[in-house]
Design an enzyme around this catalytic site. Structure first.
Site, PDB file in Angstrom:
ATOM      1  N   HIS A  73       0.831  -1.211   0.000  1.00 48.41           N
ATOM      2  CA  HIS A  73       0.000   0.000   0.000  1.00 48.41           C
ATOM      3  C   HIS A  73       0.855   1.247   0.000  1.00 48.41           C
ATOM      4  CE1 HIS A  73       0.478  -0.663   4.467  1.00 48.41           C
ATOM      5  NE2 HIS A  73       0.622   0.652   4.472  1.00 48.41           N
ATOM      6  N   HIS A 107       3.693   7.522   3.419  1.00 47.53           N
ATOM      7  CA  HIS A 107       4.673   6.426   3.426  1.00 47.53           C
ATOM      8  C   HIS A 107       4.356   5.410   2.328  1.00 47.53           C
ATOM      9  CE1 HIS A 107       1.575   4.510   6.117  1.00 47.53           C
ATOM     10  NE2 HIS A 107       1.982   3.402   5.536  1.00 47.53           N
ATOM     11  N   GLU A 151       7.549   1.465   5.219  1.00 46.54           N
ATOM     12  CA  GLU A 151       7.052   0.408   6.104  1.00 46.54           C
ATOM     13  C   GLU A 151       7.375  -0.941   5.481  1.00 46.54           C
ATOM     14  OE1 GLU A 151       2.841   0.727   6.777  1.00 46.54           O
ATOM     15  OE2 GLU A 151       2.724  -1.130   7.955  1.00 46.54           O
TER      16      GLU A 151
END
Lengths: 155, 155
Positions: A8, A93, A142
């Site tokens: 994502h 992010h 991440e």
């Protein structure tokens, strides 16, 4: 290490309700998950599912890279600083999958990349950690363990 | 309008060579396209292909959302302002596919979204346009016609 799936992109927003309306009414998203709170991060999140193909046989699919909408829960939220600089919200992010979070953590540590805090359970119910943007080409990154087939990760 | 595939995220970088090394050596990318110049935009670009699955049967796949690396060609480049604010580089735009660029352009115009300049040919050889970040939740948004099966878009 082998590059994993771009699970994502994290998008900060001052209003998750407004962002859901935007993705539904302006962009035409048809598959948006119910928002839920993650109090330990001070955020409310939901996911806009995107298709893997734009054209084609008309079969429905939503296995593409997700857009994670992130709204602060309170003034101490981890994304308050970002929204102070970007009042309309924006790209916060990126998140890549790995098959094994411990092996990935060790690999990034060995490469001298700064890891932000402990490994913890992320919004998909699998272990995650964040890498410092200054060590990652300016992007808060991440790293997330791929959800196991057939259900949530469990220990 | 129906939400299309997230074709790529655009990532600005002061050095495409350094970024390629990062994605190859740190992130483990194995499929990165050859950089090429787009003089009319004042940028050099290449694409990092990402897999659609992180784990699985071991078959190779690279049909996931791409990372478009973008380096300025000169001082007049469209991304010089972004790099002045973000010297390490970072997330510059997102790009969604649509089946028909003219229909999409008209739809965004009808919704009062500001379109930045004319429709032109983008890095994938298909027509594209950009939408103003202030109308798109803080994100510079590229809309791109899906490449036709079997080859490049042509008129």
């Amino acid at each position: 290490m082998k590059l994993g799936r771009l699970n994502h992109i994290g998008v900060a927003t001052p209003s998750i309700a407004d962002s859901i309306a935007h993705y539904r009414d302006v962009m035409g998203a048809t598959d948006i998950t119910e928002p839920f709170d993650m109090p330990e991060q001070g955020v409310k999140v939901c996911f806009v599912n995107t298709p893997t193909h734009s054209t084609g046989s008309g079969h429905s699919d939503s296995g593409g890279t997700q857009i994670e909408l992130i709204e602060p829960l309170d003034e101490n939220s981890t994304i308050m600083g970002f929204l102070a600089k970007n009042p309309l919200g924006g790209q916060h992010h990126v998140c890549f999958e790995v098959p094994d979070i411990e092996i990935a953590r060790e690999a990034f540590e060995d490469m001298g990349k700064r890891i932000l805090g402990p490994t913890r359970i992320g919004a998909h119910g699998t272990p995650i950690f964040f890498l410092h943007p200054k060590d990652m080409q300016g992007m808060l990154t991440e790293i997330m363990e791929t959800p196991r087939e057939g259900g949530h990760w469990s220990n």
